[in-house]
Design an enzyme around this catalytic site. Sequence first.
Site, PDB file in Angstrom:
ATOM      1  N   ALA A 180     103.634  48.543 -34.157  1.00 10.27           N
ATOM      2  CA  ALA A 180     103.320  48.708 -35.315  1.00 10.27           C
ATOM      3  C   ALA A 180     102.817  50.187 -35.455  1.00 10.27           C
ATOM      4  O   ALA A 180     102.503  50.820 -34.429  1.00 10.27           O
ATOM      5  CB  ALA A 180     102.154  47.834 -35.762  1.00 10.27           C
ATOM      6  N   GLY A 235     104.870  45.238 -31.934  1.00 14.25           N
ATOM      7  CA  GLY A 235     105.728  45.017 -32.836  1.00 14.25           C
ATOM      8  C   GLY A 235     107.135  45.240 -32.570  1.00 14.25           C
ATOM      9  O   GLY A 235     107.985  44.451 -33.233  1.00 14.25           O
ATOM     10  N   GLU A 247     108.370  42.387 -30.722  1.00 15.39           N
ATOM     11  CA  GLU A 247     108.200  41.295 -31.672  1.00 15.39           C
ATOM     12  C   GLU A 247     109.455  41.326 -32.575  1.00 15.39           C
ATOM     13  O   GLU A 247     110.047  40.225 -32.857  1.00 15.39           O
ATOM     14  CB  GLU A 247     107.047  41.361 -32.337  1.00 15.39           C
ATOM     15  CG  GLU A 247     105.695  40.949 -31.536  1.00 15.39           C
ATOM     16  CD  GLU A 247     104.365  41.052 -32.168  1.00 15.39           C
ATOM     17  OE1 GLU A 247     103.772  40.183 -32.208  1.00 15.39           O
ATOM     18  OE2 GLU A 247     104.057  42.244 -32.695  1.00 15.39           O
ATOM     19  N   GLU A 276      99.144  45.179 -26.684  1.00 14.38           N
ATOM     20  CA  GLU A 276      98.171  44.999 -27.629  1.00 14.38           C
ATOM     21  C   GLU A 276      96.854  45.227 -27.357  1.00 14.38           C
ATOM     22  O   GLU A 276      95.923  45.458 -27.811  1.00 14.38           O
ATOM     23  CB  GLU A 276      98.423  44.100 -28.694  1.00 14.38           C
ATOM     24  CG  GLU A 276      99.473  44.442 -29.767  1.00 14.38           C
ATOM     25  CD  GLU A 276     100.918  43.946 -29.357  1.00 14.38           C
ATOM     26  OE1 GLU A 276     101.960  43.852 -30.023  1.00 14.38           O
ATOM     27  OE2 GLU A 276     101.091  43.792 -28.040  1.00 14.38           O
TER      28      GLU A 276
HETATM   29  N1  T1G Z   1     101.648  54.008 -33.826  1.00 17.85           N
HETATM   30  C1  T1G Z   1     101.400  55.389 -34.185  1.00 17.85           C
HETATM   31  N2  T1G Z   1     101.764  56.646 -33.253  1.00 17.85           N
HETATM   32  C2  T1G Z   1     102.134  56.390 -32.293  1.00 17.85           C
HETATM   33  C3  T1G Z   1     102.397  54.961 -31.831  1.00 17.85           C
HETATM   34  C4  T1G Z   1     102.281  53.961 -32.771  1.00 17.85           C
HETATM   35  N3  T1G Z   1     102.506  52.810 -32.321  1.00 17.85           N
HETATM   36  N4  T1G Z   1     102.886  55.117 -30.429  1.00 17.85           N
HETATM   37  C5  T1G Z   1     102.915  56.610 -30.214  1.00 17.85           C
HETATM   38  N5  T1G Z   1     102.445  57.280 -31.316  1.00 17.85           N
HETATM   39  C6  T1G Z   1     102.502  58.679 -31.530  1.00 17.85           C
HETATM   40  C7  T1G Z   1     101.217  59.143 -30.598  1.00 17.85           C
HETATM   41  O1  T1G Z   1     100.153  59.173 -31.261  1.00 17.85           O
HETATM   42  C8  T1G Z   1     101.741  60.666 -30.366  1.00 17.85           C
HETATM   43  O2  T1G Z   1     101.509  61.459 -31.601  1.00 17.85           O
HETATM   44  C9  T1G Z   1     103.252  60.570 -30.270  1.00 17.85           C
HETATM   45  O3  T1G Z   1     103.537  59.274 -30.923  1.00 17.85           O
HETATM   46  C10 T1G Z   1     103.674  60.539 -28.935  1.00 17.85           C
HETATM   47  O4  T1G Z   1     103.272  59.556 -28.284  1.00 17.85           O
HETATM   48  C11 T1G Z   1     101.624  43.593 -34.931  1.00 17.85           C
HETATM   49  C12 T1G Z   1      99.402  45.338 -33.579  1.00 17.85           C
HETATM   50  C13 T1G Z   1     105.392  54.672 -26.882  1.00 17.85           C
HETATM   51  C14 T1G Z   1     104.860  54.783 -24.393  1.00 17.85           C
HETATM   52  O5  T1G Z   1     100.455  50.167 -28.195  1.00 17.85           O
HETATM   53  O6  T1G Z   1     102.153  53.547 -25.495  1.00 17.85           O
HETATM   54  O7  T1G Z   1     102.192  46.775 -32.503  1.00 17.85           O
HETATM   55  O8  T1G Z   1      99.782  63.031 -30.512  1.00 17.85           O
HETATM   56  O9  T1G Z   1     102.045  61.061 -26.432  1.00 17.85           O
HETATM   57  O10 T1G Z   1     103.675  59.610 -23.669  1.00 17.85           O
HETATM   58  O11 T1G Z   1     101.455  43.054 -32.567  1.00 17.85           O
HETATM   59  O12 T1G Z   1     103.151  56.416 -27.296  1.00 17.85           O
HETATM   60  O13 T1G Z   1     102.190  63.743 -30.743  1.00 17.85           O
HETATM   61  O14 T1G Z   1     100.784  63.364 -32.925  1.00 17.85           O
HETATM   62  O15 T1G Z   1     101.847  58.632 -26.274  1.00 17.85           O
HETATM   63  O16 T1G Z   1     106.284  59.544 -24.626  1.00 17.85           O
HETATM   64  C15 T1G Z   1     101.779  48.536 -29.978  1.00 17.85           C
HETATM   65  C16 T1G Z   1     101.777  52.932 -28.003  1.00 17.85           C
HETATM   66  C17 T1G Z   1     101.122  48.747 -31.160  1.00 17.85           C
HETATM   67  C18 T1G Z   1     102.345  51.518 -27.966  1.00 17.85           C
HETATM   68  C19 T1G Z   1     105.602  56.817 -25.664  1.00 17.85           C
HETATM   69  N6  T1G Z   1     102.401  49.484 -29.385  1.00 17.85           N
HETATM   70  N7  T1G Z   1     102.329  54.005 -27.662  1.00 17.85           N
HETATM   71  O17 T1G Z   1     104.460  57.627 -24.654  1.00 17.85           O
HETATM   72  O18 T1G Z   1     104.042  59.943 -26.012  1.00 17.85           O
HETATM   73  S1  T1G Z   1     100.117  47.610 -31.725  1.00 17.85           S
HETATM   74  C20 T1G Z   1     101.653  50.291 -28.458  1.00 17.85           C
HETATM   75  C21 T1G Z   1     102.501  54.128 -26.418  1.00 17.85           C
HETATM   76  C22 T1G Z   1     101.280  46.591 -32.494  1.00 17.85           C
HETATM   77  C23 T1G Z   1     101.815  44.333 -33.523  1.00 17.85           C
HETATM   78  C24 T1G Z   1     100.669  45.048 -32.929  1.00 17.85           C
HETATM   79  C25 T1G Z   1     103.258  55.501 -26.020  1.00 17.85           C
HETATM   80  C26 T1G Z   1     104.789  55.498 -25.592  1.00 17.85           C
HETATM   81  P1  T1G Z   1     101.040  62.865 -31.527  1.00 17.85           P
HETATM   82  P2  T1G Z   1     102.960  59.895 -26.596  1.00 17.85           P
HETATM   83  P3  T1G Z   1     104.837  59.193 -24.500  1.00 17.85           P
END
Ligand code: T1G
Length: 653
Positions: A62, A101, A104, A124
């Site tokens: 998400a 998400g 999911e 999450e």
């Molecule tokens: N939402 C918004 N921005 C995101 C994002 C996300 N989910 N994931 C990454 N970014 C942005 C991050 O801030 C950065 O921005 C850029 O992308 C590159 O990220 C309903 C509630 C995917 C493994 O927890 O673990 O889904 O600094 O530097 O090292 O159930 O990003 O460049 O401006 O980390 O290559 C669940 C979170 C959400 C995964 C890539 N998902 N992301 O790593 O790049 S909750 C996560 C990561 C959810 C649902 C629920 C990593 C990555 P900027 P980066 P990276």
Amino acid sequence: MASVVSYELERNVGVISIDSPPVNALSQVVRQGLLDAISEAQSDASDAVVIVCDGRTFIAGADITEFGKPPMEPLLPDLLDTIEASSKMVIAAIHGTALGGGLETALAAHYRCAVPAAKIGLPEVKLGLLPGAGGTQRMPRLAGVKASLDLTTSGAPISAEEGQKIGLIDKIIDGDLRTGALNWARELVAAGGAVRKSSEQVVPDFDPAIFGEYREKLAARSRGQIAPGHIVTAVEAATTGSFEDGMAKERELFVTCMNSSQSAGMRHIFFAERQAAKIEGLAKDTPKRAVESVGVIGGGTMGGGIAMCFANAGITVTMMEISDEALERGLSIIDRNYAGSVKRGKLSADKAASCRALISGSTDYAALADVDMVIEAVFEDPQLKKKIFAQLDEVCKPGAILATNTSYQDVNAIAAATRRPEDVVGTHFFSPAHIMKLLEVVRGEKTADDVLATVMALAKKIRKVPVVSGVCYGFIGNRMLRPYGKTAQLLLLEGASPQQIDAAMETWGMAMGPLRVFDLAGLDIGYKARQALSDEEKGDPKGYRVPDLLVELGRMGQKSGSGFYAYDDARQPTPDPAVDGLIEMAAADLGVERRQVTDEEIVERMISALVAEGRKILEEGIAQRSGDIDVVYVYGYGFPASRGGPMFFDDHQ
Ligand code: T1G
């Protein structure tokens, strides 16, 4: 806003492509685009639909930037129900990372394929949340209860191959994913394939006792976090009622977590960690120097751990020591660490062997003539460090980066011992260096921009979380630790016991209480550092009298079997009445009146001491932003991420 989701019919297969950099997060625009595309497919000539992403990854979750704001339609659970209800088979084609998400969405599809290098997971819990779009309900129906509990409570991703083993991935696609996925879709159609709703699958047999076991295990390690327990309840709901009942339970618990201060703190740390990697005033495209070989000066505990960080990232390492015996000792520390990582299943034996093979040793500085970077990791003697840097200035090639792992010392003074201060930088690792994620990158007044940019990028390559600090005594972390430690000493003199202080801080969420931390680090380290300071620099003796007395009694901490606590062979701490007596004596000697101290007072004063020093550090520009300080304390000092770090906590209480 232009749609970032496109839909086209390729012969009899509809292709939904998402192109929303950087990580195809499920923003409102992406959700709307997906809904429009899946709706279009219901009435066109397609026999099946493939969801595929452009860029470096499948949907990584998400859109976290939308959290904490009013929800926007279409809501993700509703969208995924629509995808699952599709009359046409839906196939998710995964590359990069399908997380949260994103996974999911794939679970709502009827079939899932992935390239071998893909990773899938539900992280999450690392944001203080639980999967909120069916992950806790659809995954148990596909992969079973245990696998689902492991994936959702650890938050750790698994490989496509592991995903296939547990029933989450149906097919591994070698070669081009898009082509492979479309061909597979056509094979499924030709084979008379039909929609296959995850929500209608039956949860495989399981032992109901598993929920109690996980609750107990998680309660012991989650340091007061609420999300892990709620995850177990949500997964349990997948086994006790209808899919709809389970979804309602998941939603209820998801909203509780989303509105919690814990999740707010952990989301703050998510973005603060990424912000910390950005240096104000330094262009994103600042050129970087190549670093394919590194020298490490000193084969002690820190030197060994640092060498492993680089070797684990495929960089060759030359470890320097003053004698063959010392070198042998240093290399054997590394061998022991690798054996431990293999034993704990952190590394395969092959991987450990190939990394170890990248590390060699020498006692001759000439061996460093061609390395791209040197990290000095000898003990905290400023004269010795300057002597080493003067020697490195003689032997290292032009353009080599000269770094010091000092925890306190003046990096500018060390740089001044060379004729190339622009190539000198601080790289402060935390013990054990091959495990702790934090790296304080200390910017000297003459450190060149490309040196800084190189070290920040290198930090990511060696899987560290870098934070830039200016030069001051103890940089960000250790400088704040001094008033924190001093407050603990005052509380001891005023009447709190070591175990009361540690228990209060650990119950509040710290990974380890301050007195146990000092015993682990070794009380002699601080004692020696104080010996180099004048009484004026040492400050109020109430802040160090007790540890000085302990060291003078030979109580160095864990390493000598006693410090603030007595330690058994398993290094387990036991309160020691002798220490209480010593504290009472010191309090009388220093004229401190003893009284009852509450746990609340302990926490309030300890955290306030941290925050007050943090504010000074910000005013002085030693740290770029308060989020950097939070990242330092969460990744380097066991501060609970669920409180967002000291500065965030103070700003939000
Ligand atoms: N939402 C918004 N921005 C995101 C994002 C996300 N989910 N994931 C990454 N970014 C942005 C991050 O801030 C950065 O921005 C850029 O992308 C590159 O990220 C309903 C509630 C995917 C493994 O927890 O673990 O889904 O600094 O530097 O090292 O159930 O990003 O460049 O401006 O980390 O290559 C669940 C979170 C959400 C995964 C890539 N998902 N992301 O790593 O790049 S909750 C996560 C990561 C959810 C649902 C629920 C990593 C990555 P900027 P980066 P990276």
